[in-house]
Design an enzyme around this catalytic site. Structure first.
Site, short mmCIF file in Angstrom:
data_model
loop_
_atom_site.label_atom_id
_atom_site.label_comp_id
_atom_site.label_asym_id
_atom_site.label_seq_id
_atom_site.Cartn_x
_atom_site.Cartn_y
_atom_site.Cartn_z
N ASP A 125 -15.32 59.08 -4.97
CA ASP A 125 -15.23 58.67 -3.57
C ASP A 125 -16.40 59.29 -2.82
OD1 ASP A 125 -13.31 57.40 -1.43
OD2 ASP A 125 -13.66 59.43 -0.68
N TYR A 232 -16.95 60.02 7.99
CA TYR A 232 -16.99 58.58 8.29
C TYR A 232 -17.70 58.32 9.62
CZ TYR A 232 -13.57 57.97 4.56
OH TYR A 232 -12.93 57.95 3.34
N HIS A 288 -8.09 53.30 -7.10
CA HIS A 288 -9.15 54.15 -6.58
C HIS A 288 -9.04 55.58 -7.11
CE1 HIS A 288 -12.19 55.33 -3.62
NE2 HIS A 288 -11.43 56.36 -3.29
#
Length: 307
Positions: A125, A232, A288
């Site tokens: 990730d 983010y 994921h």
């Protein structure tokens, strides 16, 4: 080498988090890198070749608990930091402190702090995003790279710009831009929003209640969740780095759980095409969270590739 690097062994209670998973050699240190301190697990013999493992959102070092002992048993010194903003590591203020360039500087600084000119790196990730960027910008510092369920940065930007379906899959990145709103909404009712996020994106048995309790303790540390979200925010609000070349020179392995709800599986092959020597190992029944759901397969791939 950096002019000044510091590694401090201070007592923490983190060994109690996973006593059954950690090898006897495991210790925890606070390592100075690029002006901050990262809480870091170190396991294995000092003389063994190093492997750095980088976690993603919303994990911490504990996300590699199934890989640490097998890598040590295979003859590696395993170094696993809590990345900046996470768990016990420093959490600098401001979105600007969380750019990808800052994360790359953290990793390179860790190499220097441990005395390594180069090392092998494994990332999942966001940890994989740091690995990709370091592979591009500092190919001389990484001997081999492994990324898990994260595409090459240029491939990701291309898919977001050209594929509305990928834009929809990345909806949470835009929700995270809302200052304070995301923090309040996702930690309300005992982290109900964040628990929903991970529970709806994995297999039912991926994270049990005991594991989630450990994660909630990490998320609840002062400033941690804002620091986590700032990764983010910096991605969208900051300037995207533009290397002279996006080609990855070191040998690279892409491990990809094909049931990932966040990312198009086609991005794996497209990312391998950006590598001078890259290959994809798809895992059909994993999501994921591939290193949790298919840990034995992932461990075999890691040991085989890193050797």
């Amino acid at each position: 080498m950096s002019e000044r690097v510091t590694r401090t062994k201070r007592a923490t209670d983190t060994r109690a988090v996973a006593p059954d998973a950690l090898p006897p050699s495991a210790t925890f240190e606070f390592v100075e890198t690029s002006g901050i301190e990262l809480h870091t697990l170190v396991a294995g013999d000092d003389a063994d070749p190093p492997v750095f493992c980088l976690h993603g959102f919303p994990e911490f070092w504990y996300g590699w608990r199934s890989q640490i002992a097998p890598l040590v048993d295979a003859g590696y010194r395993v170094i696993v930091p809590d990345q900046r903003g996470y768990n016990r590591s420093d959490k600098p203020d401001g979105v600007d402190a969380y750019t990808i360039d800052a994360m790359v500087a953290d990793l390179v600084g860790l190499f220097d702090a441990f005395g390594y000119d180069s090392a092998q790196v494994v990332g999942h990730d966001w940890g994989g995003a740091v690995a990709w960027q370091t592979l591009v910008e500092h190919p001389d510092r990484i001997e081999r790279g492994v990324t898990m369920n994260i595409p090459h940065p240029d491939v990701f930007l291309q898919y977001v710009a050209e594929r509305p379906s990928q834009l929809r899959r990345s909806w949470y990145m835009f929700f995270f831009q809302l200052p304070k709103v995301a923090e309040v909404a996702w930690r309300a009712d005992d982290w109900r929003g964040l628990r929903w996020f991970v529970d709806t994106s994995n297999r039912p048995d991926t994270w049990d209640d005991r594991t989630l309790e450990r994660y909630k303790r990490a998320w609840s540390r002062p400033g941690a969740f804002t620091g986590m979200l700032n990764w983010y925010r910096a991605l969208i609000q900051g300037d995207s780095p533009e290397p002279a070349s996006w080609t990855v020179e070191p040998e690279t392995l892409l491990i990809w759980g094909r049931e990932d709800p966040y990312l198009h599986p086609e991005m794996a092959a497209a990312s391998a095409d950006r590598c001078a020597n890259g290959r994809v190992e798809p895992i059909e029944d994993a999501t994921h969270w591939v290193q949790h759901e298919a840990s034995a397969r992932v461990n075999d791939l890691l040991v085989d590739f890193l050797e």
